[in-house]
Design an enzyme around this catalytic site. Sequence first.
Site, PDB file in Angstrom:
ATOM      1  N   LYS A   1      -4.526  19.034  75.090  1.00 10.52           N
ATOM      2  CA  LYS A   1      -4.575  18.658  73.667  1.00 10.52           C
ATOM      3  C   LYS A   1      -6.007  18.540  73.190  1.00 10.52           C
ATOM      4  O   LYS A   1      -6.923  18.380  73.998  1.00 10.52           O
ATOM      5  CB  LYS A   1      -3.820  17.346  73.456  1.00 10.52           C
ATOM      6  CG  LYS A   1      -4.390  16.229  74.297  1.00 10.52           C
ATOM      7  CD  LYS A   1      -3.553  14.991  74.234  1.00 10.52           C
ATOM      8  CE  LYS A   1      -4.175  13.915  75.085  1.00 10.52           C
ATOM      9  NZ  LYS A   1      -5.569  13.606  74.760  1.00 10.52           N
TER      10      LYS A   1
ATOM     11  N   ASP B   1      -4.478  11.618  80.561  1.00  7.01           N
ATOM     12  CA  ASP B   1      -5.927  11.856  80.575  1.00  7.01           C
ATOM     13  C   ASP B   1      -6.695  11.228  81.744  1.00  7.01           C
ATOM     14  O   ASP B   1      -7.786  10.670  81.538  1.00  7.01           O
ATOM     15  CB  ASP B   1      -6.545  11.389  79.246  1.00  7.01           C
ATOM     16  CG  ASP B   1      -6.068  12.206  78.053  1.00  7.01           C
ATOM     17  OD1 ASP B   1      -5.226  13.102  78.247  1.00  7.01           O
ATOM     18  OD2 ASP B   1      -6.510  11.942  76.931  1.00  7.01           O
TER      19      ASP B   1
ATOM     20  N   CYS C   1      -5.260   7.521  73.251  1.00  3.50           N
ATOM     21  CA  CYS C   1      -4.223   8.496  73.600  1.00  3.50           C
ATOM     22  C   CYS C   1      -2.919   7.853  74.069  1.00  3.50           C
ATOM     23  O   CYS C   1      -1.841   8.348  73.747  1.00  3.50           O
ATOM     24  CB  CYS C   1      -4.763   9.478  74.627  1.00  3.50           C
ATOM     25  SG  CYS C   1      -5.996  10.557  73.858  1.00  3.50           S
TER      26      CYS C   1
HETATM   27  C1  VGL Z   1      -9.366   9.929  74.141  1.00  4.49           C
HETATM   28  C2  VGL Z   1     -11.124   9.496  72.758  1.00  4.49           C
HETATM   29  C3  VGL Z   1     -11.373  10.833  72.620  1.00  4.49           C
HETATM   30  C4  VGL Z   1      -8.264   9.374  75.011  1.00  4.49           C
HETATM   31  C5  VGL Z   1      -9.587  11.276  74.010  1.00  4.49           C
HETATM   32  O1  VGL Z   1      -7.854  10.058  75.960  1.00  4.49           O
HETATM   33  O2  VGL Z   1      -7.829   8.241  74.752  1.00  4.49           O
HETATM   34  N1  VGL Z   1     -10.122   9.053  73.505  1.00  4.49           N
HETATM   35  N2  VGL Z   1     -10.595  11.721  73.249  1.00  4.49           N
END
Ligand code: VGL
Length: 213
Positions: A118, A15, A163
């Site tokens: 995702k 991410d 994540c």
């Molecule tokens: C994430 C919160 C919401 C992450 C993704 O990548 O850790 N955290 N969506």
Amino acid sequence: MSFSIGGGDALLVVDLQNDFLPGGALAVAGGDEILPGANRLMEFFHRNGGRIVLTQDWHPSDHLSFASRHEGRKPFDAIEGCVGIGPVLWPDHCVQGSEGASFSPLLDTHRAHLVIRKGIHPQIDSYSTFFENDAKTPTGLAGYLREISVSRVFLCGLALDYCVFWSAMDGRKKGFEVIVMADLCRGIGHESSTAALREMTAVGVIFAHAEDF
Ligand code: VGL
Ligand code: ZN
């Protein structure tokens, strides 16, 4: 500690998208600091025949994890009783096709073999790269890795307490050796990051540093 990397190894870069970086909708403090190290590590895996997988949080604009979908709720409010959502609500982030959902322009994405997107279903979140938050709907990543004989998964990226954490836990659950690059991750919360480190340690996750390569 030193690691020799080969075809049985995969690097999961989690991410590294604009919305999780300073200035983004769900910015993780210091997130930008890990970009150069993540690039170097991808290059190292590439040179040594390892696999490189990028993940991308990729939500529809009406995703149920967004506080804006819940009357009277604010981002980071706790949410209970909403299966697959929580434990907190988020600001709108990583909306499919938006600038915020794009990878950082400072990330060298060209070495990636696979991108896993995702959080694509409106009613359910997906912190883990292996399963959605119902803990049973697979993303297909474990099958991909198995089919190419990967047994070790290295993780870096954001966020350490969501994540990265859930991907590491599920990686262990699926029987992979899991190594988290401690200095190439950043967390959203202090307490949740401390808890994440403790829980990952308890299931046999190993911690490594960029200098180990
Ligand atoms: C994430 C919160 C919401 C992450 C993704 O990548 O850790 N955290 N969506
Ligand atoms: Zn998200």
